[in-house]
Design an enzyme around this catalytic site. Structure first.
Site, short mmCIF file in Angstrom:
data_model
loop_
_atom_site.label_atom_id
_atom_site.label_comp_id
_atom_site.label_asym_id
_atom_site.label_seq_id
_atom_site.Cartn_x
_atom_site.Cartn_y
_atom_site.Cartn_z
N LYS A 1 -0.94 -19.79 -26.67
CA LYS A 1 -2.21 -19.30 -26.11
C LYS A 1 -3.34 -20.14 -26.69
O LYS A 1 -3.36 -20.41 -27.90
CB LYS A 1 -2.41 -17.82 -26.48
N GLU B 1 -11.00 -10.81 -22.93
CA GLU B 1 -11.33 -9.98 -24.11
C GLU B 1 -12.76 -9.48 -24.03
O GLU B 1 -13.70 -10.25 -23.77
CB GLU B 1 -11.11 -10.80 -25.40
#
Ligand code: KIV
Length: 266
Positions: free
Chosen positions: A114, A184
């Site tokens: 990631k 997020e």
């Protein structure tokens, strides 16, 4: 035979409107139990800097540490996809070192990596990684490695204009070849708009229920990490109290002579 979760499985979840689950793990036993519980992706998040190593921010953790934690987690997992978060400065300086550092995680047992953020440079990194055979999960919205430039832990994508900008970035990441994108600290309605306009799945980290998947830090879920609890995390257990109670009883038993018993000696 256990069917391993792959990038294809993840895309199928999105195509069939099936939700999938992501939790972080940093050690062998936890990874094993998450896998047995049916968690689809086990993420060695750089959140381990805070929850496992006690650092202030994610900036302090490095490639070698992430590689060691990846080895431990990968050993415990049979079914889930194992994804390693690339730490600060491990993919930012040049593409060759990005490939080398990401490749080290694959050698350590990760199935994918990631990486946070968006820029022309990051898109180049993603393209090269995918060409090399390394699947990439993107990460937009609040990106902890950009904490100082974002000016603190701030919600991202609050206005239509800001949501449009995240969608633009997400579409570019998608074109570069990511197989999923973490959103997020994005308002639920913005995350819904972004999710509905993408082909790859979105993974909510405090971005509401309309994303294709949900991720949390396992230490928050277990009630183990107590320095800080994000608003979006749900605590399912009280591991902090459990550890305290077990340690206290052991301490008392040792000091009172109740441990070891006759059954616990050779
Ligand atoms: O570091 C981490 O644990 C993460 C997830 C919570 C998305 O990036």
């Amino acid at each position: 035979m256990i069917k391993k979760v792959t990038v294809k499985t993840i895309q199928k979840y999105k195509d069939n409107s099936e939700k999938f689950s992501v939790l972080t793990a940093y050690d062998y036993s936890t990874a094993k139990y998450l896998d047995e519980a049916g968690i689809d992706i086990v993420l060695i998040g750089d959140s381990l800097a805070m929850v496992a190593l006690g650092y202030e921010t994610t900036h302090s953790v490095g490639v070698e540490e992430m590689s060691i934690f990846t080895k431990a987690v990968a050993k415990g997992v049979e079914r889930a996809m194992v994804v390693t978060d690339m730490p600060f400065l491990s993919y930012h300086t040049d593409i060759a070192s990005a490939v080398k550092n990401c490749g080290q995680m694959i050698k350590s047992g990760a199935d994918a990596v990631k990486i946070e953020g968006f820029s022309d440079y990051i898109m180049g990194v993603i393209r090269r990684l995918v060409d090399t055979g390394i699947p990439v999960m993107g990460h937009l919205g609040f990106t902890p490695q950009f904490l100082h430039t974002l000016g603190g832990y701030k919600i991202q994508g609050k206005t239509q204009e800001a949501a449009d900008e995240i969608l633009r970035q997400a579409k570019s990441l998608e074109q570069a070849g990511v197989f999923s994108i973490v959103l997020e600290m994005v308002p639920q309605e913005s995350a819904r708009y972004i999710t509905e306009n993408l082909n790859v799945p979105t993974i909510s980290c405090g971005a509401g229920k309309y994303c294709d998947a949900q991720v949390l830090v396992s230490d928050d879920v277990f009630g183990k990490y107590s320095d800080f609890k994000p608003k979006f995390a749900r605590k399912y257990g009280d591991m902090k109290s459990l550890i305290y109670t077990c340690a206290k009883q052991f301490n008392d038993d040792v000091k009172s002579g109740r441990f070891p018993s006759e059954e616990e000696v050779f």
